[in-house]
Design an enzyme around this catalytic site. Structure first.
Site, PDB file in Angstrom:
ATOM      1  N   ARG A  49       0.855  -1.190   0.000  1.00 40.70           N
ATOM      2  CA  ARG A  49       0.000   0.000   0.000  1.00 40.70           C
ATOM      3  C   ARG A  49       0.888   1.236   0.000  1.00 40.70           C
ATOM      4  O   ARG A  49       1.769   1.348   0.854  1.00 40.70           O
ATOM      5  CB  ARG A  49      -0.873   0.015   1.254  1.00 40.70           C
ATOM      6  CG  ARG A  49      -1.781  -1.186   1.372  1.00 40.70           C
ATOM      7  CD  ARG A  49      -2.433  -1.209   2.746  1.00 40.70           C
ATOM      8  NE  ARG A  49      -3.201  -2.425   2.941  1.00 40.70           N
ATOM      9  CZ  ARG A  49      -3.755  -2.776   4.091  1.00 40.70           C
ATOM     10  NH1 ARG A  49      -3.611  -2.005   5.156  1.00 40.70           N
ATOM     11  NH2 ARG A  49      -4.442  -3.891   4.196  1.00 40.70           N
ATOM     12  N   ASP A  51       0.997   5.515   0.190  1.00 37.84           N
ATOM     13  CA  ASP A  51       0.207   6.628   0.710  1.00 37.84           C
ATOM     14  C   ASP A  51      -0.141   7.629  -0.389  1.00 37.84           C
ATOM     15  O   ASP A  51       0.405   7.582  -1.492  1.00 37.84           O
ATOM     16  CB  ASP A  51       1.002   7.378   1.793  1.00 37.84           C
ATOM     17  CG  ASP A  51       1.236   6.529   3.031  1.00 37.84           C
ATOM     18  OD1 ASP A  51       0.397   5.663   3.316  1.00 37.84           O
ATOM     19  OD2 ASP A  51       2.264   6.741   3.697  1.00 37.84           O
ATOM     20  N   TYR A 110      12.157   0.346  -2.137  1.00 33.41           N
ATOM     21  CA  TYR A 110      11.665   1.711  -2.328  1.00 33.41           C
ATOM     22  C   TYR A 110      12.828   2.615  -2.717  1.00 33.41           C
ATOM     23  O   TYR A 110      13.944   2.465  -2.197  1.00 33.41           O
ATOM     24  CB  TYR A 110      11.036   2.240  -1.031  1.00 33.41           C
ATOM     25  CG  TYR A 110       9.638   1.736  -0.781  1.00 33.41           C
ATOM     26  CD1 TYR A 110       8.518   2.469  -1.195  1.00 33.41           C
ATOM     27  CD2 TYR A 110       9.415   0.529  -0.135  1.00 33.41           C
ATOM     28  CE1 TYR A 110       7.230   2.010  -0.964  1.00 33.41           C
ATOM     29  CE2 TYR A 110       8.123   0.054   0.104  1.00 33.41           C
ATOM     30  CZ  TYR A 110       7.042   0.806  -0.321  1.00 33.41           C
ATOM     31  OH  TYR A 110       5.770   0.347  -0.098  1.00 33.41           O
ATOM     32  N   ARG A 197       9.493   6.924   4.603  1.00 32.07           N
ATOM     33  CA  ARG A 197       9.563   8.392   4.658  1.00 32.07           C
ATOM     34  C   ARG A 197      10.105   8.881   6.002  1.00 32.07           C
ATOM     35  O   ARG A 197      10.820   9.894   6.066  1.00 32.07           O
ATOM     36  CB  ARG A 197       8.184   8.981   4.388  1.00 32.07           C
ATOM     37  CG  ARG A 197       7.776   8.882   2.917  1.00 32.07           C
ATOM     38  CD  ARG A 197       6.306   9.161   2.710  1.00 32.07           C
ATOM     39  NE  ARG A 197       5.920  10.450   3.241  1.00 32.07           N
ATOM     40  CZ  ARG A 197       4.648  10.812   3.466  1.00 32.07           C
ATOM     41  NH1 ARG A 197       3.661   9.969   3.214  1.00 32.07           N
ATOM     42  NH2 ARG A 197       4.373  12.009   3.927  1.00 32.07           N
TER      43      ARG A 197
END
Length: 244
Positions: A49, A51, A110, A197
């Site tokens: 998932r 954001d 990522y 993040r």
């Protein structure tokens, strides 16, 4: 027949990946198109998932194909002909029945891009984190070493995430690229809400020399979100790849 689509998307105008009523999501748009193509509701499953505002390059979405006569190329072409311009199917692969991209992923990668320059590049504003201050890359690399391995990442999760905070990060690489771009590549098994993040936010704090690299170990062991700085903004983050 179950297939897996490898999907890229520009997250700027999406309220994240996961389907939700009344808001635009990647999964919502994808399932809308599946229904249009196959004339029936088709459920999809994603590998992760993302954001609001976060991009995808190697998201994996699995679904069952009701029309057995369609080839993989037919499916890819039909999806891309109907999907909005901010989603693109890069490849469609046949997978075994009951394949679950979320549960069977062994590694998720990522990429986070920082644009380090005095002046912003307005054409990159939805693609990178513009950061107009110097960053000490060597110190950031030292700090990143404290995050590799299996740890309780409570300090690096945001908000309501009741999942087990113990996660494994295999590797963090920080690369200085051309055109004032810094790439932070994070490889792990799975991640908590906003974990990547939050990690980037902390590494940048070290890069500005407000923190020494060793302080990352201290805040990690504190298991308290209040010890960490704000999250890095979403537009620099890309769900780059999934390995099975």
């Amino acid at each position: 027949m179950r297939v897996a689509a490898i999907v890229a998307y520009d997250g700027t105008k999406f309220n994240g990946f996961q389907g939700q009523p009344k808001v635009r999501t990647v999964q919502g748009e994808f399932e809308k198109v599946l229904k249009r193509i196959f004339k029936q509701k088709v459920i999809s499953w994603g590998a992760g998932r993302t954001d609001t505002g976060v991009h995808g390059y190697g998201q994996v979405i699995a679904f069952d194909v009701p029309n057995e006569r369609m080839t993989l190329e037919n499916i890819k072409d039909a999806l891309n002909a109907n999907l909005p311009e901010d989603i693109y199917v890069r490849k469609v692969l046949k997978v075994r029945d009951k394949f679950s991209p979320r549960h069977e992923a062994t590694k998720r990668i990522y990429h986070y891009f920082i644009y380090q320059n005095d002046e912003p590049n307005i054409f990159l504003r939805d693609r990178v984190w513009w950061f107009p201050y110097d960053l000490n890359i060597e110190k950031m690399r030292k700090a990143a070493k404290y995050l590799e391995g299996e740890h309780d990442f409570t300090t690096f999760k945001t908000g309501n995430d009741d999942r087990n905070p113990v996660r494994t990060i295999y590797r963090i690489r920080i690369l200085k690229m051309r055109n004032n771009i810094i790439l932070i590549r994070v490889e792990g098994h799975s991640f908590l809400r906003r974990m990547v993040r939050n990690i980037v936010g902390a590494l940048v704090k070290v890069g500005t020399e407000n923190w020494e690299p060793e302080y990352i170990k201290e805040i990690l062991e504190a298991k308290s979100r209040s010890k960490a700085p704000a999250s890095a903004p979403p537009q620099g983050l890309y769900f780059y790849s999934v390995l099975f």
